[in-house]
Design a protein around this motif. Structure first.
Motif, short mmCIF file in Angstrom:
data_model
loop_
_atom_site.label_atom_id
_atom_site.label_comp_id
_atom_site.label_asym_id
_atom_site.label_seq_id
_atom_site.Cartn_x
_atom_site.Cartn_y
_atom_site.Cartn_z
N PRO A 165 -7.30 46.61 70.29
CA PRO A 165 -6.57 45.60 69.49
C PRO A 165 -7.15 45.50 68.09
O PRO A 165 -8.33 45.80 67.87
CB PRO A 165 -6.84 44.31 70.26
N PRO A 166 -6.36 45.04 67.11
CA PRO A 166 -6.92 44.79 65.77
C PRO A 166 -7.82 43.56 65.81
O PRO A 166 -7.65 42.69 66.67
CB PRO A 166 -5.68 44.54 64.91
N LYS A 167 -8.75 43.48 64.87
CA LYS A 167 -9.65 42.32 64.83
C LYS A 167 -8.90 41.06 64.40
O LYS A 167 -7.94 41.16 63.62
CB LYS A 167 -10.76 42.58 63.82
N PRO A 168 -9.37 39.90 64.83
CA PRO A 168 -8.72 38.66 64.36
C PRO A 168 -8.85 38.53 62.85
O PRO A 168 -9.85 38.95 62.26
CB PRO A 168 -9.52 37.56 65.04
N ARG A 169 -7.80 37.95 62.24
CA ARG A 169 -7.88 37.66 60.80
C ARG A 169 -8.62 36.35 60.61
O ARG A 169 -8.95 35.65 61.58
CB ARG A 169 -6.46 37.58 60.24
N CYS A 170 -8.86 36.01 59.35
CA CYS A 170 -9.68 34.84 59.03
C CYS A 170 -9.19 33.58 59.76
O CYS A 170 -9.95 32.92 60.47
CB CYS A 170 -9.65 34.66 57.52
N TYR A 171 -7.89 33.26 59.61
CA TYR A 171 -7.40 32.03 60.23
C TYR A 171 -7.41 32.12 61.75
O TYR A 171 -7.56 31.09 62.44
CB TYR A 171 -5.98 31.70 59.71
N GLU A 172 -7.31 33.34 62.26
CA GLU A 172 -7.33 33.50 63.72
C GLU A 172 -8.74 33.27 64.27
O GLU A 172 -8.91 32.77 65.39
CB GLU A 172 -6.79 34.87 64.09
N ASN A 334 -7.08 41.39 51.66
CA ASN A 334 -5.91 41.89 52.38
C ASN A 334 -6.06 41.57 53.86
O ASN A 334 -6.97 42.06 54.51
CB ASN A 334 -5.81 43.41 52.18
N GLU A 335 -5.18 40.73 54.35
CA GLU A 335 -5.23 40.45 55.80
C GLU A 335 -3.85 40.67 56.42
O GLU A 335 -3.45 39.95 57.32
CB GLU A 335 -5.77 39.06 56.09
N ASP A 336 -3.15 41.71 55.96
CA ASP A 336 -1.82 41.96 56.49
C ASP A 336 -1.83 42.20 58.00
O ASP A 336 -1.09 41.60 58.74
CB ASP A 336 -1.18 43.18 55.80
N GLY A 337 -2.65 43.13 58.47
CA GLY A 337 -2.71 43.41 59.91
C GLY A 337 -1.39 43.93 60.45
O GLY A 337 -0.54 44.44 59.72
N VAL A 338 -1.19 43.80 61.77
CA VAL A 338 0.08 44.22 62.37
C VAL A 338 1.11 43.13 62.10
O VAL A 338 0.76 42.01 61.73
CB VAL A 338 -0.05 44.47 63.89
N GLY A 339 2.37 43.45 62.33
CA GLY A 339 3.41 42.46 62.12
C GLY A 339 3.53 41.51 63.29
O GLY A 339 4.55 41.45 63.95
N GLY A 340 2.48 40.78 63.53
CA GLY A 340 2.46 39.82 64.64
C GLY A 340 1.05 39.28 64.77
O GLY A 340 0.13 39.72 64.08
N MET A 341 0.89 38.34 65.69
CA MET A 341 -0.43 37.68 65.82
C MET A 341 -1.47 38.64 66.41
O MET A 341 -1.13 39.52 67.19
CB MET A 341 -0.28 36.45 66.70
N HIS A 342 -2.72 38.43 66.04
CA HIS A 342 -3.80 39.24 66.60
C HIS A 342 -4.48 38.54 67.77
O HIS A 342 -5.24 39.17 68.50
CB HIS A 342 -4.85 39.57 65.53
N VAL A 343 -4.29 37.22 67.91
CA VAL A 343 -4.83 36.50 69.08
C VAL A 343 -3.72 35.61 69.66
O VAL A 343 -2.78 35.26 68.97
CB VAL A 343 -6.05 35.60 68.73
N TYR A 344 -3.84 35.27 70.92
CA TYR A 344 -2.92 34.30 71.54
C TYR A 344 -3.64 33.61 72.68
O TYR A 344 -4.74 34.01 73.07
CB TYR A 344 -1.63 34.99 72.00
N MET A 345 -3.01 32.58 73.20
CA MET A 345 -3.60 31.85 74.32
C MET A 345 -2.70 31.97 75.54
O MET A 345 -1.60 31.41 75.56
CB MET A 345 -3.75 30.37 73.98
N PRO A 346 -3.13 32.70 76.57
CA PRO A 346 -2.36 32.73 77.81
C PRO A 346 -2.53 31.39 78.55
O PRO A 346 -3.40 30.60 78.18
CB PRO A 346 -3.01 33.87 78.60
#
Ligand code: FAD
Ligand code: SF4
Length: 555
Positions: A165-172, A334-346
């Motif tokens: 997975p990509p690394k979390p961005r700053c806000y994530e 630059n924190e573009d990342g993938v076109g979606g969230m890098h973290v989520y909560m199941p």
């Protein structure tokens, strides 16, 4: 005469076309919309300033001018109706690949518990299959299409065959910190975006524009990943702009093919096939079944149980955002990342201690994606604004200081939520349209209330200011409208008993052995997960069953 006619080319239809052509069948796909391949047609990397509209949404592109999907809540000449007192929204895609062209690519397996809801808490019904029946197909989908994620070994969130997975961005990172503090499980997200090359497709280069379609095929869309290899077998005939009207049947009660409207000429046509697979999306496939009336099947095809159109569900949803002062005045990066969230909560809690059944997951949004018209929802919310230099400075200070959460939860099927055919309304092709009825119950209202409480706790923990007051019971806790989360499922549910279900455990119609359904219509229940990875896995499983039945000469 084709071996198989598939209606629809989205997740379900694309996968069936892939698996059945690879198995040697001569397949025809009827697709209501025009051709589209993101690798050829995407608006990826087009700057908002290249358009006089600055990327703002249009009627047929409600998710933004450059969004990859043609369709919408309202389609000219294709109405639907809703019973008085109900609210329902029906999103439809009209193009090759359907909604897979712009979907969020959140790719979650249903877990073992999700197939046995009734056994767990007495609500709804169990599926006639278990996680173990679908697991080999989830594995195959993972290997063919690819996704990133992390092995967490959580009880009802099965691991997959993940790329890194990509690394979390700053806000994530900030969200993760707050979640850890509050005991909310927060893990890397699981999206069907490849971070390493796979099966001839390039890895993601992190431009953050997945909803526009990916020219290097690093994310999953049905045309580039499933339809293109199916076409390469030379076993697939693709008929675009073909709006299926009904499944035709012979005197023996077996399907003989599909009649459709050629949208370019407005003429009625018919394809003959030995097997029919409906994959036009859960509600459209239910509509086609109900419209396939004949003297043998006066209440619609595969409807001897009277349950076609019943047991409809959508994911529950609500959103909340806040202003996080500690994210102001950041160092530009630059924190573009993938076109979606890098973290989520199941889903992380035990229902025995809560006043609602089943769970929800949380999606996270924020950051500094390339802005387009209307971004930030108005600078005045941040006590900024004005004119000239001051305004520009405020934008720089506040941009990226918003974090939002979307809850996405499991609805229990109920008797008030169903569709039927409206006896008085037809679309521009003369095809009778669906009429929807919808009702949430306290199961869903209490769940959504809990989402708001969690979001408020998270924003407060991050030192943020919540944008809107806690919604009240009278406001339904701001629960989404039925259909609005675009995870509609059911309408032709699977089961072992032909009196209470439409298809069997192989998605084969009880009443018509050469008719199959390969989209979300056979789902017995939702889960606290998005449905598409399961639609793909079940479509492949159904296609394997069809291939084996063809080999045996059974159909
Ligand atoms: C903005 C958005 C974000 C989403 N994000 C996610 C996500 O992150 N994760 C997730 O799991 N799901 C997500 N979804 C849902 C996901 O897109 C659907 O679950 C999935 O595409 C369903 O696949 P399908 O094959 O049933 O239908 P579709 O993908 O809609 O394909 C149906 C196809 O059938 C065609 N068709 C319809 N009627 C006819 C007819 N009468 N004759 C011929 N062809 C017909 C349509 O043109 C279309 O091409 C999202 C949806 C949207 C809109
Ligand atoms: S973020 Fe990655 S997968 Fe998405 S469009 Fe850009 S390159 Fe493609």
């Amino acid at each position: 005469m084709y071996d198989v006619c598939i209606v629809g080319s989205g997740a379900g239809g694309g996968m069936a076309a892939y698996a059945l052509t690879k198995a040697g069948a001569n397949v025809v796909v009827l697709e209501a919309g025009p051709s589209f391949f993101a690798s050829r047609d995407s608006k990826m990397l087009m700057p908002a300033y290249a358009s006089p509209r600055r990327g703002a949404s249009t009627k047929t592109r409600p998710f933004g001018e450059f969004d990859a999907c043609d369709g919408g809540w309202e389609i000219d000449g294709e109405p639907y109706t809703v019973t008085s007192g109900s609210k329902f929204m029906w999103w439809r895609a009209r193009m090759l690949g359907g909604r897979t062209n712009h979907w969020g690519r959140i790719s979650l397996r249903f877990g073992p518990r999700d197939f046995q809801g009734k056994t767990r808490d007495g609500l709804g019904d169990d599926w006639p299959i278990r996680y173990e029946d679908v697991a080999p197909y989830y594995d195959r989908v993972d290997r063919l299409i690819g996704l990133f994620g992390s092995h967490e070994n959580l009880p009802n969130e099965p691991n997959g065959i993940f790329q890194p997975p990509p690394k979390p961005r700053c806000y994530e990172l900030l969200v993760k910190k707050a979640s850890d503090k509050l005991g909310v499980t927060c893990i890397p997200s699981r999206l069907s975006i490849i971070t390493q090359p796979l099966n001839g497709r390039a890895g993601c280069h992190y431009c953050g524009q997945c909803n526009r379609g990916c020219t290097v095929k690093a994310n999953f869309s049905s045309p580039d990943v499933l339809i293109a290899p199916a076409l390469a077998t030379k076993k697939l005939t693709l008929i675009t702009n073909a709006m299926a009207r009904e499944v035709t049947v012979g005197k023996d009660g077996l399907a003989t093919g599909v009649s459709y409207v050629d949208k370019k000429t407005g003429t009625d046509k018919h394809v003959e096939a030995r097997i029919v697979v409906l994959a036009a999306s859960a509600l459209e496939s239910s509509r086609i079944l109900l419209n396939s009336k004949s003297s043998l099947f006066p209440q619609g095809l595969a409807n001897s149980s009277g349950t076609v159109g019943k047991y409809l569900t959508d994911t529950t949803g609500t959103d909340l955002a806040g202003f996080i002062p500690s994210m102001m005045d950041h160092v530009p990066h630059n924190e573009d990342g993938v076109g979606g969230m890098h973290v989520y909560m199941p889903w992380w809690l035990d229902n025995s201690k809560l006043d609602f059944p089943r769970g929800y997951h949380i999606e996270v949004w924020g950051g500094q994606y390339a802005p387009s018209a209307g971004f930030m929802g108005g600078i005045e919310r941040y006590q900024g604004g004005g004119y000239g230099k001051q305004l520009k400075e405020d934008y720089r200070r506040y941009y990226g200081a918003t974090i939002g959460f979307s809850g996405r939860g499991e609805m229990i099927p109920n008797d008030a939520s169903y569709m039927e055919i409206d006896p008085n309304v037809v679309d521009r092709w003369g095809i009778p349209v669906p009429r929807f009825s919808w009702g949430w119950t306290d199961h869903e209202f209490n769940q959504v209330k809990h989402m708001h409480e969690t979001f408020r706790a998270l924003i407060t923990e991050m030192g943020g200011q919540i944008f809107s007051p806690m919604p009240t019971k009278e406001q339904g806790y701001n629960i989404s409208t039925g259909g609005q989360i675009i995870h509609e499922l059911g309408g032709a549910r699977m089961g072992s008993d032909p009196k209470t279900s439409v298809v069997n455990a192989n998605c084969q119609a009880h009443d018509c052995k050469n008719l199959f359904i390969a989209d979300g219509a056979p789902f017995v229940s939702q889960a606290d997960k998005n449905p598409t990875w399961t639609i793909l896995a079940l479509s492949w499983r159904t296609s394997d069953f069809i291939a084996s039945q063809r080999k045996e000469g059974a159909i």
